[in-house]
Design a protein around this motif. Structure first.
Motif, PDB file in Angstrom:
ATOM      1  N   GLU A 292      11.462   8.705  -0.977  1.00 30.13           N
ATOM      2  CA  GLU A 292      10.138   8.381  -0.443  1.00 30.13           C
ATOM      3  C   GLU A 292       9.985   6.876  -0.167  1.00 30.13           C
ATOM      4  OE1 GLU A 292       6.851  10.601   0.052  1.00 30.13           O
ATOM      5  OE2 GLU A 292       8.810  11.098   0.854  1.00 30.13           O
TER       6      GLU A 292
ATOM      7  N   ALA B  31       8.986   5.540   3.425  1.00 35.57           N
ATOM      8  CA  ALA B  31       7.785   4.725   3.593  1.00 35.57           C
ATOM      9  C   ALA B  31       8.115   3.421   4.310  1.00 35.57           C
ATOM     10  CB  ALA B  31       7.155   4.438   2.230  1.00 35.57           C
TER      11      ALA B  31
ATOM     12  N   GLU C 125       0.935   6.470  -7.131  1.00 39.64           N
ATOM     13  CA  GLU C 125      -0.203   7.342  -7.425  1.00 39.64           C
ATOM     14  C   GLU C 125       0.186   8.819  -7.409  1.00 39.64           C
ATOM     15  OE1 GLU C 125      -3.150   6.300  -4.560  1.00 39.64           O
ATOM     16  OE2 GLU C 125      -3.515   4.321  -5.440  1.00 39.64           O
ATOM     17  N   ASN C 126       0.946   9.222  -6.379  1.00 36.41           N
ATOM     18  CA  ASN C 126       1.261  10.660  -6.288  1.00 36.41           C
ATOM     19  C   ASN C 126       2.518  11.056  -7.051  1.00 36.41           C
ATOM     20  OD1 ASN C 126       3.494  10.081  -4.592  1.00 36.41           O
ATOM     21  ND2 ASN C 126       2.270  10.352  -2.725  1.00 36.41           N
TER      22      ASN C 126
ATOM     23  N   PRO D 223       0.812  -1.233   0.000  1.00 36.78           N
ATOM     24  CA  PRO D 223       0.000   0.000   0.000  1.00 36.78           C
ATOM     25  C   PRO D 223       0.842   1.278   0.000  1.00 36.78           C
ATOM     26  CG  PRO D 223      -0.880  -1.588   1.572  1.00 36.78           C
ATOM     27  CD  PRO D 223       0.430  -2.128   1.106  1.00 36.78           C
ATOM     28  N   TYR D 224       1.985   1.254   0.652  1.00 39.40           N
ATOM     29  CA  TYR D 224       2.869   2.415   0.637  1.00 39.40           C
ATOM     30  C   TYR D 224       3.398   2.664  -0.775  1.00 39.40           C
ATOM     31  CZ  TYR D 224       3.039   2.072   5.772  1.00 39.40           C
ATOM     32  OH  TYR D 224       2.721   2.030   7.104  1.00 39.40           O
TER      33      TYR D 224
ATOM     34  N   GLU E  72       1.987   1.708  -3.560  1.00 39.38           N
ATOM     35  CA  GLU E  72       0.874   2.154  -4.406  1.00 39.38           C
ATOM     36  C   GLU E  72       0.644   3.656  -4.255  1.00 39.38           C
ATOM     37  OE1 GLU E  72      -2.203  -0.404  -3.057  1.00 39.38           O
ATOM     38  OE2 GLU E  72      -1.570  -2.116  -4.303  1.00 39.38           O
ATOM     39  N   THR E  73       0.776   4.151  -3.022  1.00 39.16           N
ATOM     40  CA  THR E  73       0.618   5.589  -2.793  1.00 39.16           C
ATOM     41  C   THR E  73       1.691   6.381  -3.525  1.00 39.16           C
ATOM     42  OG1 THR E  73      -0.395   5.211  -0.626  1.00 39.16           O
ATOM     43  CG2 THR E  73       0.556   7.388  -1.015  1.00 39.16           C
ATOM     44  N   ILE E  74       2.927   5.889  -3.469  1.00 39.40           N
ATOM     45  CA  ILE E  74       4.028   6.566  -4.173  1.00 39.40           C
ATOM     46  C   ILE E  74       3.774   6.563  -5.676  1.00 39.40           C
ATOM     47  CG2 ILE E  74       6.486   6.414  -4.740  1.00 39.40           C
ATOM     48  CD1 ILE E  74       6.909   5.346  -1.856  1.00 39.40           C
TER      49      ILE E  74
END
Length: 384
Positions: free
Chosen positions: A235, A239, A32-33, A25-26, A28-30
């Protein structure tokens, strides 16, 4: 003698890795942003989370601990000579050379293996500008004595606290002492971000200067105020650190149990000394060093090889001394006569395996290997 299962080498440490699915999930966030570096959201979250966990005011994250050491010296504008220990990893002294600073080696205390304050004072010259002690194996230095010397001679103190994550001293974090403290988040450390490190600093102004230095000296898009370096943590590393922090207390408890078991079982073996850890409540059990001395039937190196033959990859931390490497051994402070305690410790030390996933059966096998040479030389008693 107990032995380890074939094809299962045991190393001095093993990185703490959470389940891979917990990290996804971490990532995936990276994805995405699309923020990969330059102080992104995970970087900011980890700085705050570490301040809260460690009990410190300000933290500056770095790509690794060596860059953090080099930048800490830059931040305090250190030059001339810096008194440090020969009993450490080479990055301690290398960070000085990279800043064109002359390392001056002083001897260590026999009980703590940290810099001996009485030897620090004797090594001060008109060119001395700072002291760089190491909290060796995570055991706090004699902070009060070092602070008194620094105050008396108007010297800065930068602690190489690479081993000291989570260590406490007199009710607070050991990282709050000195002008700056530097920690490592390398894969071998009890808390890791794959690669990483940080500077702990006392105030917002110092943090701002360090943040500029680790980003090429940029203040904004058009303003550069110092000859900085690229020392930023990514990042992905940040994370991973946030995830690691969730399991750190459990990992420390496992280390503590292994440490206690080693101490209990090795206590009766002649010639084997478990290095003191100081205040047990403050310890982080990052390493388990023993000293192989008189009374043990094998030399340190013979025991080291015996363990290796059984695929136990213990390490001789710290051998050789930093002062014995070619770039340092010509310095007057590196002379053998100047460092008798450090030289003896370096010739006797072995760090045994310790990490959260190390099972007690393996620990018992390691202890049995160390005990075996003693048992083999004991005479057989007639029980008639």
């Amino acid at each position: 003698m107990m032995s380890i299962k074939k094809n299962k080498p045991v190393y001095v440490t093993q990185p703490l890795l959470p389940p891979l699915e917990d990290f996804l999930p971490y990532l995936e966030t990276i994805w995405e942003n699309k923020i990969l570096t330059n102080g992104g959201p995970f970087h900011q979250q980890l700085e705050q989370a570490l301040c809260d966990y460690l009990g410190v005011k300000h933290i500056c994250l770095f790509a690794n601990g060596t860059l953090a050491l080099m930048t800490a010296l830059q931040a305090l504008r250190i030059n001339g000579e810096v008194i440090t220990t020969p009993y450490s990893f080479v990055a301690t002294a290398h960070s000085l050379l990279w800043n064109n600073i002359k390392p001056v080696f002083a001897d260590i205390e026999p009980h703590s293996l940290n810099l001996d304050p009485t030897k620090i004072e004797a090594a001060i010259t008109p060119h001395t500008t700072a002291i760089m002690p190491v909290h060796c194996y995570g055991r706090p230095c004699d902070i009060e004595a070092i602070e008194k010397i620094a105050d008396n001679y108007n010297l800065k103190v930068i602690y190489d606290a690479a081993h000291a994550f989570g260590v406490r001293h007199r009710g607070g974090s050991v990282l709050n002492h000195g002008d700056l403290s530097v920690i490592s988040f390398h894969a071998t450390k009890i808390f890791n971000t794959f690669e990483g490190g940080a500077i702990v600093c006392p105030d917002a102004k110092t943090k701002q200067r360090i943040d500029h230095l680790k980003n090429f000296g940029f203040v904004d898009e058009v303003t550069v105020v110092a000859a900085g370096i690229n020392g930023k943590m990514s990042e992905i590393n940040a994370a991973f650190g946030l995830l690691q922090l969730k399991g750190i207390d459990g990992a420390r408890q496992k280390r503590k149990a292994i440490d206690a078991h080693y101490r209990q079982q090795l206590a009766g073996i002649p010639g084997i000394t478990c290095v003191q850890q100081g205040d047990a409540e403050a310890a982080n059990n990052a390493y388990f060093p023993i000293l192989v001395g008189p009374g043990y039937p094998l030399s340190r190196d013979a025991l080291f090889q015996l363990l290796r033959d059984q695929e136990i990859y213990a390490r001789r931390y710290f051998y050789p001394l930093i002062s014995d490497f070619p770039m340092y051994r010509g310095m007057p402070s590196a002379a053998h006569a100047n460092l008798p305690v450090a030289r003896l410790a370096s010739s006797q030390v072995i760090c045994l395996p310790i990490y959260p996933d190390l099972d007690m059966t393996t620990v018992d096998a390691i202890i049995a290997m160390i005990a075996a040479p003693v048992l083999q030389q004991e005479p057989v008693r007639n029980i008639a």
